[in-house]
Design a protein around this motif. Structure first.
Motif, PDB file in Angstrom:
ATOM      1  N   SER A  86      -3.487 -11.428  -4.155  1.00  0.00           N
ATOM      2  CA  SER A  86      -2.665 -10.225  -3.638  1.00  0.00           C
ATOM      3  C   SER A  86      -1.181 -10.229  -4.056  1.00  0.00           C
ATOM      4  O   SER A  86      -0.844  -9.356  -4.430  1.00  0.00           O
ATOM      5  CB  SER A  86      -2.821 -10.064  -2.240  1.00  0.00           C
ATOM      6  OG  SER A  86      -4.275  -9.647  -1.936  1.00  0.00           O
ATOM      7  N   PHE A  87      -0.719 -11.439  -3.913  1.00  0.00           N
ATOM      8  CA  PHE A  87       0.730 -11.850  -4.179  1.00  0.00           C
ATOM      9  C   PHE A  87       0.907 -11.726  -5.607  1.00  0.00           C
ATOM     10  O   PHE A  87       2.042 -11.373  -5.793  1.00  0.00           O
ATOM     11  CB  PHE A  87       1.383 -12.806  -2.998  1.00  0.00           C
ATOM     12  CG  PHE A  87       0.848 -12.751  -1.906  1.00  0.00           C
ATOM     13  CD1 PHE A  87       1.795 -11.602  -1.059  1.00  0.00           C
ATOM     14  CD2 PHE A  87       0.052 -13.184  -1.058  1.00  0.00           C
ATOM     15  CE1 PHE A  87       1.710 -11.382   0.385  1.00  0.00           C
ATOM     16  CE2 PHE A  87      -0.013 -13.147   0.352  1.00  0.00           C
ATOM     17  CZ  PHE A  87       0.555 -12.268   0.873  1.00  0.00           C
ATOM     18  N   ALA A  88       0.103 -12.544  -6.384  1.00  0.00           N
ATOM     19  CA  ALA A  88       0.357 -12.855  -7.713  1.00  0.00           C
ATOM     20  C   ALA A  88       0.369 -11.660  -8.558  1.00  0.00           C
ATOM     21  O   ALA A  88       1.468 -11.281  -9.466  1.00  0.00           O
ATOM     22  CB  ALA A  88      -0.757 -13.885  -8.025  1.00  0.00           C
ATOM     23  N   GLN A  89      -0.562 -10.584  -8.043  1.00  0.00           N
ATOM     24  CA  GLN A  89      -0.438  -9.163  -8.812  1.00  0.00           C
ATOM     25  C   GLN A  89       1.041  -8.740  -8.564  1.00  0.00           C
ATOM     26  O   GLN A  89       1.572  -8.034  -9.568  1.00  0.00           O
ATOM     27  CB  GLN A  89      -1.619  -8.381  -8.195  1.00  0.00           C
ATOM     28  CG  GLN A  89      -3.014  -8.853  -8.810  1.00  0.00           C
ATOM     29  CD  GLN A  89      -3.881  -7.723  -8.013  1.00  0.00           C
ATOM     30  OE1 GLN A  89      -4.153  -6.559  -8.752  1.00  0.00           O
ATOM     31  NE2 GLN A  89      -4.372  -8.027  -6.998  1.00  0.00           N
ATOM     32  N   LEU A  90       1.179  -8.649  -7.266  1.00  0.00           N
ATOM     33  CA  LEU A  90       2.689  -7.833  -6.954  1.00  0.00           C
ATOM     34  C   LEU A  90       3.962  -8.628  -7.407  1.00  0.00           C
ATOM     35  O   LEU A  90       4.777  -7.863  -8.029  1.00  0.00           O
ATOM     36  CB  LEU A  90       2.694  -7.900  -5.572  1.00  0.00           C
ATOM     37  CG  LEU A  90       1.792  -6.886  -4.955  1.00  0.00           C
ATOM     38  CD1 LEU A  90       1.628  -6.817  -3.212  1.00  0.00           C
ATOM     39  CD2 LEU A  90       1.872  -5.318  -5.165  1.00  0.00           C
ATOM     40  N   ALA A  91       3.577  -9.911  -7.505  1.00  0.00           N
ATOM     41  CA  ALA A  91       4.849 -10.720  -7.854  1.00  0.00           C
ATOM     42  C   ALA A  91       5.109 -10.518  -9.496  1.00  0.00           C
ATOM     43  O   ALA A  91       6.095 -10.236 -10.063  1.00  0.00           O
ATOM     44  CB  ALA A  91       4.936 -11.971  -7.693  1.00  0.00           C
ATOM     45  N   THR A  92       3.829 -10.302 -10.393  1.00  0.00           N
ATOM     46  CA  THR A  92       3.954 -10.266 -11.741  1.00  0.00           C
ATOM     47  C   THR A  92       4.370  -8.901 -12.050  1.00  0.00           C
ATOM     48  O   THR A  92       5.217  -8.525 -13.134  1.00  0.00           O
ATOM     49  CB  THR A  92       2.450 -10.420 -12.072  1.00  0.00           C
ATOM     50  OG1 THR A  92       2.035 -11.909 -11.936  1.00  0.00           O
ATOM     51  CG2 THR A  92       2.398 -10.238 -13.655  1.00  0.00           C
TER      52      THR A  92
END
Length: 612
Positions: free
Chosen positions: A164-170
């Protein structure tokens, strides 16, 4: 249809034949297979496998296709490869597999798989439960926004099981690295479906020798971590270098993970924490104290209960700065209707995320739901980081306003300066190998709405050798003692009658969930204090110091610091409280008498004990 709807429709095909996590993984594989089929060798394409009326063959082709894709596109040398599909997938009825492929192909033809974004709030890690297990997408957006990610920023996404966070951070332009101790295809599938690049690492960083000499420990500009919960069963399995960073040794996974994540962060760390981490004593309190003294606590956001589906866990957001530049702590109350909506089942949902981000970030905001508190003031409050200590509700604001406006004759003192606190002594109830005796035990159910404490019905087995001891005399109730419930149902008070039995075997003890407040009667009238504590002001002040996310609790140190408006002994203000209390006692006695009279009259008409 949006990405979530497409995914849900595919997953329905497998829900009654596979576990929740298995249905999620197979659904993602089907979607990725259809989306990427044109880049696969012909024999691995969907149209080659789909006509086969054999789910075993289809799943085998699917597995080979996933393995081919993982080999064809690797983000880095340490990036993970696809794990072969479990044998249990081959037992899925062929018509279910065919239907799921048809749904995915329809979505592809409608150009609905090109920009695929998915938040797996229902994905649960079977290996290590965390606050991320059931993380709503709005909460992931809030946490990522608080990290202030700019293009080119290195972002660590710890314990990010579903990506979830990796998608948004990218998406924000960051160079994201997902790190999780739970080996699964889920992060890889999410990454490939979303068409984004973030690296993935499977490692339990706290475990001894988890990182080989060839794997260097990475540091990140920003980091986000939904913390694991529970206890480490064997401390010997923890790497000693993380234990050395603690202010006090602990087995709390949350605390260990928070210390680890901060050690790997250069600038800002956003933690989604179990709320107990903000208020618990012991190791948690020591660590909070260290962070505060190092000026590393930047923001605390209290979130509404019921945000996590199928979970009662109470969570908050804690923002730390590794550079130690926080002279003040910003407390934000996000529990009100302004930021929360609830459905008919009282399931909460976070709303107005952008507005919440704005007030949480702005140092100049004067919003009523925030408070900027100097670090020293937080330290003086036992390093408690619960938001309701510092962001006052309208009720509390009114209570403090009334305290400020009391007559000049009053003194403003603390509760600890005018009472002694007495707990039930553990040796009294240790009865192994000794004679026992029964003593009356006061419980919350014995607290009357008005008047003096009623005769308790429960008994407590005590050590018979201590019946006449000084310990027993100290722990038994004395005339005018105040009893307060401090665990579970907190803040309720009762007062002992002047005619209570003398301490000893006939004396009354209090339940472990209660505390005795023995007033120094040369300073304060106990009846006045009782009336003050049960008043609207007293209850509002007591409510402010309740901590504990699972079991509400009033900590003794917080209770000692409770403000009390103290009038002079024998003054009209003090006597007024006594007169009101005595009138309440009188009225209660009249009510009890009339109630008994009603019962007596009822028995005289067709009563079973009366002759006709």
């Amino acid at each position: 249809m949006n990405s979530q709807s497409i995914f849900n429709e595919v997953k329905v095909c497998f829900q009654d034949v596979l576990s929740e996590n298995a249905a999620i993984e197979l659904s993602l594989q089907i979607l990725l297979w259809v989306k990427k089929t044109d880049v696969l060798p012909e024999k691995l394409r969907v149209d080659y496998a789909r006509p086969k009326l054999d789910s075993r063959f289809v799943v085998e082709q699917l597995t080979e296709a996933m393995a081919h894709l993982s080999e064809a596109k690797r983000v880095g040398d340490s990036d993970v490869l696809f794990f072969p599909a479990p044998i249990r997938y081959q037992s899925v009825p062929t018509d279910r597999v065919q239907k799921s492929i048809a749904i995915a192909q329809s979505a592809l033809q409608a150009s609905q798989l090109h920009s695929f974004r998915l938040s797996l709030s229902e994905y649960q890690s079977a290996a290590i439960p965390t606050t991320a297990d059931l993380l709503p997408s709005e909460l992931a957006q809030l946490a990522t926004g608080l990290a202030d990610i700019s293009p080119g920023t290195d972002v660590g996404c710890f314990y990010d099981y579903a990506g979830s966070f990796a998608q948004l951070a990218t998406a924000a332009g960051g160079n994201a690295h997902l790190e999780t101790p739970h080996q699964s295809n889920i992060p890889w599938l999410i990454r490939e479906l979303a068409g984004v690049n973030f690296s993935i690492g499977f490692v339990n960083p706290l475990a001894r020798n988890a990182l080989s000499t060839s794997q260097k420990q990475r540091k990140f500009d920003k980091a986000i971590a939904p913390l694991p919960v529970g206890k480490v069963r064997d401390k010997k399995t923890i790497d000693g270098k993380w234990l050395s960073l603690l202010s006090r040794e602990t087995s709390s996974k949350s605390l260990l993970a928070a210390v680890y994540a901060l050690s790997q962060t250069r600038e800002k760390l956003v933690l989604i924490v179990p709320s107990s981490l903000l208020s618990a004593r012991g190791s948690e309190q020591k660590q909070r104290q260290t962070w505060l003294k190092n000026k590393q606590v930047q923001t605390v956001i209290e979130l509404a209960s019921g945000l996590l589906p199928r979970s009662n866990a109470q969570i908050s957001i804690l923002v730390l700065t590794a550079k130690g530049t926080a002279d003040h702590v910003r407390f934000v109350d996000a529990t009100t209707k302004r930021f929360v909506t609830r459905d008919k089942r009282q399931q909460a949902r976070l709303t107005n995320v952008d507005q919440l981000l704005a007030i949480a970030r702005s140092p100049l905001s004067e919003d009523p739901q925030i408070s900027n508190v100097p670090v020293q003031q937080v330290l003086e409050q036992d390093s408690q980081l619960t938001v309701d200590r510092f962001v006052l509700s309208p009720l509390l604001k009114k209570a403090y306003s009334q305290l400020e406006q009391v007559s000049p004759g009053y003194q403003k003192v603390t509760l600890g300066s005018c009472v002694s606190f007495i707990r039930q002594s553990a040796p009294l109830t240790k009865t192994e190998g000794s004679a026992t005796a029964d003593a009356k035990e006061v419980r919350l159910s014995d607290f009357p709405e008005f008047g003096y404490l009623t005769i308790p019905n429960a008994t407590l087995q005590i050590n018979g050798q201590l019946v006449d001891s000084a310990m027993m005399r100290e722990c038994c109730l004395h005339p005018y003692d105040i009893i307060m419930s401090i665990r579970g149902t907190t803040g309720k008070v009762a007062i002992a009658s002047p005619h209570i039995p003398s301490p000893g075997l006939a004396g009354w003890l209090v339940n472990k969930s209660c505390l005795i407040l023995r007033a120094n009667q040369s300073i304060i009238d106990p009846i006045y204090l009782f009336m003050y504590l049960r008043s609207g002001i007293g209850q509002a002040l007591l409510g402010q110091i309740v901590s504990g996310s699972t079991t509400p609790l009033i900590q003794l140190q917080s209770l000692k610091n409770l403000p009390v408006a103290l009038p002079p002994l024998g003054s009209p203000q003090s006597l007024k409280a006594t007169k009101i209390f005595e009138r309440q006692v009188q009225l209660q006695e009249e009510i009890d008498f009339l109630s008994q009279e009603q019962s007596r009259l009822s028995k005289h008409y067709w009563g079973l004990d009366e002759p006709m």
